[in-house]
Design a protein around this motif. Structure first.
Motif, PDB file in Angstrom:
ATOM      1  N   LYS A  83       0.838  -1.197   0.000  1.00  0.00           N
ATOM      2  CA  LYS A  83       0.000   0.000   0.000  1.00  0.00           C
ATOM      3  C   LYS A  83       0.872   1.247   0.000  1.00  0.00           C
ATOM      4  O   LYS A  83       2.009   1.224   0.468  1.00  0.00           O
ATOM      5  CB  LYS A  83      -0.924   0.025   1.230  1.00  0.00           C
ATOM      6  N   THR A 119      -1.714   1.695  -5.868  1.00  0.00           N
ATOM      7  CA  THR A 119      -0.313   1.308  -6.021  1.00  0.00           C
ATOM      8  C   THR A 119       0.127   1.331  -7.483  1.00  0.00           C
ATOM      9  O   THR A 119       1.320   1.378  -7.770  1.00  0.00           O
ATOM     10  CB  THR A 119      -0.085  -0.095  -5.450  1.00  0.00           C
ATOM     11  N   HIS A 125       5.323   3.920   2.036  1.00  0.00           N
ATOM     12  CA  HIS A 125       5.067   2.720   1.221  1.00  0.00           C
ATOM     13  C   HIS A 125       5.149   1.502   2.145  1.00  0.00           C
ATOM     14  O   HIS A 125       6.163   1.269   2.798  1.00  0.00           O
ATOM     15  CB  HIS A 125       6.099   2.614   0.103  1.00  0.00           C
TER      16      HIS A 125
END
Length: 345
Positions: free
Chosen positions: A50, A64, A76
């Motif tokens: 994610k 993403t 991230h």
């Protein structure tokens, strides 16, 4: 590496109760996270990850598939890194005082300066180990806000449902998050409903047959009451099957069946130890043995061997009865066991 923690006092005073910050909780810890390696591996293997972007003092999740702009403030997240990253696997195995069936996964958060996922709470216990960089943590507990500045090797434990907020204070900031599940009533009820639905036998249907009717037409007869009670009595099923199934179920996408003849398997075991695969969950209770959601029936003698194996996670075949080898071979073919303890990076 060594986790410097008084386990007895931690379990008594903090586990699932309140947060604790442990400066230099890990000795000889060296973060080896390389973003490009993780990103390429994640995309190639279609693994879960994610991205959170900061916009107008708020952090929102971004698709993403969308590229991150150069000047963006981001975090991230890479999930289940203990399945393919050696250091993540070793960090997880430092925590030996929590049962394996409560393990969720290791997640790595890679953030830019001021990157974060925002203030949130989790429904599981989490150990947050700081890698490269520096992160400011805010813990919201007992109507107070506690602030900690984490540097490489520092550890923060946060129990379930405690709000926390981590903000990167450096251009590169890596945090290893080791999660342990805390079963909750809603999840258990949802999973139990699915479990019971799968147990329903549509091929065998019993019909109620009246034996006696009361003169009072609205009175519920005892025979129909017993019929309902017998057909809806799942108490024994809960204790004998569901609990073990629930606590040990894993993501089957990470498991693929193997092929190896038994004689070759035995020869391999004599040369090398065999291990519990890092993706497997195991639990025993009474005379029941569960692994990865599956109930395995074994005799009393084999239970002694299996309990020792799953406690130590390592086994060498020395004068092992053939029945035990048979069990190990079957578990290996399902990828529940492995001869490998090292990973790609």
């Amino acid at each position: 590496m060594k986790f410097k923690l008084n386990k007895r006092l931690f379990l008594k005073n903090f586990w699932e109760k309140k947060a604790i910050f442990i400066p230099k909780g890990l000795s000889n810890f060296e973060d080896n996270f390389i973003f490009s390696d993780f990103f390429n591996y994640t995309i190639k293997n279609n693994l879960d990850h994610k991205v959170y972007i900061k916009e107008k003092n708020q952090y929102r999740q971004q698709l993403t598939s969308k590229s991150i702009l150069k000047k963006s403030v981001f975090a991230h997240l890479f999930f289940k890194t203990n399945h393919f990253h050696q250091l993540s696997y070793e960090l997880l195995n430092l925590i030996t005082f929590i049962p394996d069936y409560l393990i969720d996964d290791v997640m790595i958060s890679h953030s830019s300066l001021n990157g974060s996922v925002g203030k949130h709470q989790d429904n599981y216990s989490v150990f947050l180990i700081q890698g490269k960089g520096c992160k400011e943590w805010r813990i919201y507990q007992d109507n107070k806000i506690f602030k900690f500045m984490a540097h490489e090797g520092d550890v923060l434990y946060v129990p379930p449902n405690v709000f926390h907020y981590g903000i990167s204070k450096t251009d590169i900031c890596n945090t290893y998050s080791i999660g342990f599940r805390s079963p909750d009533t809603l999840t258990i009820q949802e999973d139990f409903n699915n479990f019971i639905f799968e147990k329903l036998n549509s091929e065998k249907t019993n019909f109620f047959k009246n034996k006696n009717f009361s003169n009072i037409k609205s009175l519920l007869p005892l025979d129909i009451l017993k019929f309902f009670q017998n057909q809806l009595d799942y108490k024994s099923l809960i204790y004998s099957d569901f609990i073990g199934h629930y606590l040990t179920t894993v993501d089957v996408n990470f498991l693929s069946k193997k092929s190896m003849p038994k004689d070759k398997f035995i020869a391999r075991c004599r040369e090398n130890p065999i291990y519990v695969d890092q993706r497997s969950r195991v639990c025993f209770y009474d005379d029941h043995f569960f692994i990865n959601g599956e109930k395995i029936n074994i005799d009393a003698q084999s239970q002694v061997m299996m309990k020792k194996f799953f406690n130590e996670k390592e086994f060498r075949i020395i004068n092992t009865p053939s029945v035990d080898i048979e069990i190990l071979h079957k578990l290996y073919l399902k990828s529940y066991l492995t001869f490998k303890r090292t990973f790609n990076f």
